[in-house]
Design a protein around this motif. Structure first.
Motif, short mmCIF file in Angstrom:
data_model
loop_
_atom_site.label_atom_id
_atom_site.label_comp_id
_atom_site.label_asym_id
_atom_site.label_seq_id
_atom_site.Cartn_x
_atom_site.Cartn_y
_atom_site.Cartn_z
N GLN A 130 0.82 -1.21 0.00
CA GLN A 130 0.00 0.00 0.00
C GLN A 130 0.86 1.27 0.00
O GLN A 130 0.37 2.35 -0.29
N VAL A 131 2.15 1.10 0.29
CA VAL A 131 3.08 2.24 0.30
C VAL A 131 4.05 2.18 -0.88
O VAL A 131 4.24 3.16 -1.58
N PHE A 132 4.67 1.01 -1.08
CA PHE A 132 5.72 0.88 -2.10
C PHE A 132 5.29 -0.06 -3.21
O PHE A 132 4.92 -1.21 -2.95
N LYS A 133 5.38 0.42 -4.44
CA LYS A 133 5.03 -0.41 -5.61
C LYS A 133 6.24 -1.23 -6.07
O LYS A 133 6.14 -2.42 -6.31
N SER A 134 7.40 -0.56 -6.22
CA SER A 134 8.57 -1.26 -6.73
C SER A 134 9.86 -0.53 -6.39
O SER A 134 9.85 0.66 -6.06
N VAL A 135 10.96 -1.29 -6.49
CA VAL A 135 12.31 -0.75 -6.35
C VAL A 135 13.13 -1.33 -7.49
O VAL A 135 13.14 -2.54 -7.69
N GLU A 136 13.79 -0.46 -8.26
CA GLU A 136 14.63 -0.95 -9.35
C GLU A 136 15.95 -0.19 -9.36
O GLU A 136 15.99 1.01 -9.10
N TYR A 137 17.03 -0.93 -9.63
CA TYR A 137 18.34 -0.30 -9.71
C TYR A 137 18.57 0.28 -11.09
O TYR A 137 18.38 -0.40 -12.09
N ALA B 71 3.19 3.30 -4.26
CA ALA B 71 1.90 2.76 -4.70
C ALA B 71 0.94 3.90 -5.01
O ALA B 71 1.06 5.01 -4.47
N GLN B 72 -0.01 3.61 -5.87
CA GLN B 72 -1.02 4.61 -6.24
C GLN B 72 -1.79 5.05 -5.00
O GLN B 72 -2.06 4.25 -4.10
N GLY B 73 -2.11 6.33 -4.94
CA GLY B 73 -2.86 6.86 -3.81
C GLY B 73 -2.00 7.49 -2.74
O GLY B 73 -2.50 8.08 -1.79
N ASN B 74 -0.66 7.37 -2.85
CA ASN B 74 0.24 8.01 -1.91
C ASN B 74 0.47 9.46 -2.33
O ASN B 74 0.24 9.84 -3.47
N GLN B 75 0.98 10.26 -1.41
CA GLN B 75 1.25 11.67 -1.73
C GLN B 75 2.46 11.80 -2.64
O GLN B 75 2.63 12.82 -3.29
N PHE B 76 3.31 10.77 -2.71
CA PHE B 76 4.49 10.81 -3.56
C PHE B 76 4.37 9.79 -4.68
O PHE B 76 3.73 8.75 -4.52
N ASN B 77 5.02 10.08 -5.82
CA ASN B 77 5.05 9.15 -6.95
C ASN B 77 6.32 8.31 -6.97
O ASN B 77 6.26 7.11 -7.15
#
Length: 160
Positions: A37-44, A60-66
């Motif tokens: 619900q907070v983090f969608k992905s992490v990529e190097y 994740a969608q719906g957070n204040q940050f993209n």
């Protein structure tokens, strides 16, 4: 440029070696799984986790940050120390040059860990940060993150 420092300590039931592995070494894959619900992905984008690596964290969608880009500054797997900086993205809010996180895990008297975090906010120009707002937000965010990892490790003891 001004610098504002925020420090916190969170105690978990997980020993430092296990917590460091889950939170730091495996965090890029584990954290999006346990807090989707907070983090969608992490990529190097550069490197693979060693100092100098650059990674993009997508919220994740719906957070204040993209998104945000982070640079790994230091990684010490023996002392359980990790330093990284947010160098680009929404969390800088056009007010900050960067945010540097220094994380250290130490033994707690009860057999778990004390997660010590020092966060330095480097402001652009003469911008002043409101300490109360930062403190409230960071305490909640760090608490949720470390407690979520702790719950995952407890529920999956063979994973760590």
């Amino acid at each position: 440029m001004g610098v504002f420092t925020y420090e916190s300590e969170i105690v978990t039931a997980i020993p430092p070696a296990k917590m460091f592995k889950a939170c730091i070494l495996d965090g890029d894959t584990l954290i999006p799984k346990i807090v989707p619900q907070v983090f969608k992905s992490v990529e190097y984008l550069e490197g693979n986790g060693e100092p100098g690596s650059i990674r993009k964290v997508t919220f994740a969608q719906g957070n204040q940050f993209n998104y945000m880009k982070q640079k790994v500054e230091a990684l010490d797997t023996e002392k359980f120390e990790y330093i990284y900086s947010v160098i680009e993205g929404d969390p800088l809010m056009n007010m900050l040059d960067k945010i540097t996180y220094e994380i250290k895990l130490e033994d707690s008297p009860g057999g778990g860990s004390i997660c010590k975090t020092s966060i330095k906010y480097y402001t652009i120009g003469d911008i002043e940060l409101k300490e109360e707002a930062i403190k409230a937000g960071k305490e909640k965010a760090l608490g949720v993150l470390f407690k979520s990892i702790e719950a995952y490790v407890v529920a999956n003891p063979n994973a760590y």
